[in-house]
Design a protein around this motif. Structure first.
Motif, mmCIF file in Angstrom:
data_model
loop_
_atom_site.group_PDB
_atom_site.id
_atom_site.type_symbol
_atom_site.label_atom_id
_atom_site.label_comp_id
_atom_site.label_asym_id
_atom_site.label_seq_id
_atom_site.Cartn_x
_atom_site.Cartn_y
_atom_site.Cartn_z
ATOM 1 N N UNK A 167 0.835 -1.204 0.000
ATOM 2 C CA UNK A 167 0.000 0.000 0.000
ATOM 3 C C UNK A 167 0.866 1.249 0.000
ATOM 4 N N UNK A 168 1.969 1.215 0.739
ATOM 5 C CA UNK A 168 2.875 2.362 0.750
ATOM 6 C C UNK A 168 3.430 2.638 -0.640
ATOM 7 N N UNK A 169 3.800 1.581 -1.358
ATOM 8 C CA UNK A 169 4.309 1.738 -2.723
ATOM 9 C C UNK A 169 3.241 2.355 -3.624
ATOM 10 N N UNK A 170 2.010 1.895 -3.486
ATOM 11 C CA UNK A 170 0.929 2.443 -4.309
ATOM 12 C C UNK A 170 0.725 3.930 -4.025
ATOM 13 N N UNK A 171 0.794 4.315 -2.751
ATOM 14 C CA UNK A 171 0.597 5.719 -2.402
ATOM 15 C C UNK A 171 1.739 6.593 -2.927
ATOM 16 N N UNK A 223 -7.750 12.554 -2.140
ATOM 17 C CA UNK A 223 -8.622 11.371 -2.128
ATOM 18 C C UNK A 223 -9.258 11.291 -0.745
ATOM 19 N N UNK A 224 -10.547 11.018 -0.656
ATOM 20 C CA UNK A 224 -11.149 10.887 0.677
ATOM 21 C C UNK A 224 -10.407 9.842 1.516
ATOM 22 N N UNK A 259 -10.556 2.198 3.397
ATOM 23 C CA UNK A 259 -11.296 1.015 2.946
ATOM 24 C C UNK A 259 -10.415 0.108 2.091
ATOM 25 N N UNK A 260 -9.594 0.689 1.246
ATOM 26 C CA UNK A 260 -8.730 -0.092 0.368
ATOM 27 C C UNK A 260 -7.599 -0.754 1.149
ATOM 28 N N UNK A 261 -7.006 -0.026 2.087
ATOM 29 C CA UNK A 261 -5.840 -0.541 2.812
ATOM 30 C C UNK A 261 -6.204 -1.363 4.043
#
Length: 172
Positions: free
Chosen positions: A58-62, A117-118, A124-126
């Motif tokens: 998730x960190x990589x995606x952000x 992004x909200x 919810x995704x992470x």
């Protein structure tokens, strides 16, 4: 990907200057950005450097989402500070991408602010719960993140032009 990788550092400076303007003047800057022509891409967006190759997380995606807004590690750290008051080093942004810095609820909420992004959507995704009390954000954070998104289609020279106009609006 953004049009000109060199424009990213100017984009963070633009947000820093624009955050001191009133809503009408921020809107003026956004209209100026939208009025500028989109130039053709002069060269491909540079591929990630070896240290920017992240394992899936998730960190990589952000961090990739920050890059998609033309925010390298340094520009992302500056934008995070300008919009949320959180001071992180550029290296810490890299650690988030590499999974070496945990995504705390507070950090997730602050990154959501910078990304526009909200926070609830990212939570919810992470699967990371949001903090009970949301961290502070600049009152014009939504408009400023939209400005960041809009300038990604500009060249470095165009962003410098907008930055100069923004500085003149501040009376500097």
């Amino acid at each position: 990907m953004p049009l000109d990788a060199q424009a990213g550092s100017w984009a963070a400076s633009l947000v820093n200057q624009a955050r001191c303007l009133g809503p009408e003047l921020v809107d003026h800057v956004r209209r100026l950005v939208r009025s500028l022509p989109q130039h053709p891409r002069a060269c491909p967006f540079p591929p990630p450097k070896p240290w920017e190759l992240y394992e899936p997380s998730y960190g990589a995606a952000l961090v990739r989402m920050l890059t998609n807004r033309n925010l390298n590690w340094t520009a992302a750290a500056k934008a995070l500070y300008c919009l949320t008051g959180l001071a992180l080093s550029p290296a810490t942004i890299g650690q988030i991408g590499r999974g070496r810095k945990e995504l705390s609820p507070d950090l997730l909420a602050r990154l959501a602010t910078v990304l526009g992004i909200p926070a609830a959507d990212l939570a919810a995704v992470t699967g990371i719960r949001l903090p009970t009390k949301m961290p502070p954000a600049h009152p014009a954070a939504a408009e400023l993140t939209t400005l960041l998104w809009d300038v990604r289609r500009l060249t470095a020279e165009q962003v410098r032009q907008v930055l100069n106009e923004t500085e003149s609006l501040r009376g500097e």
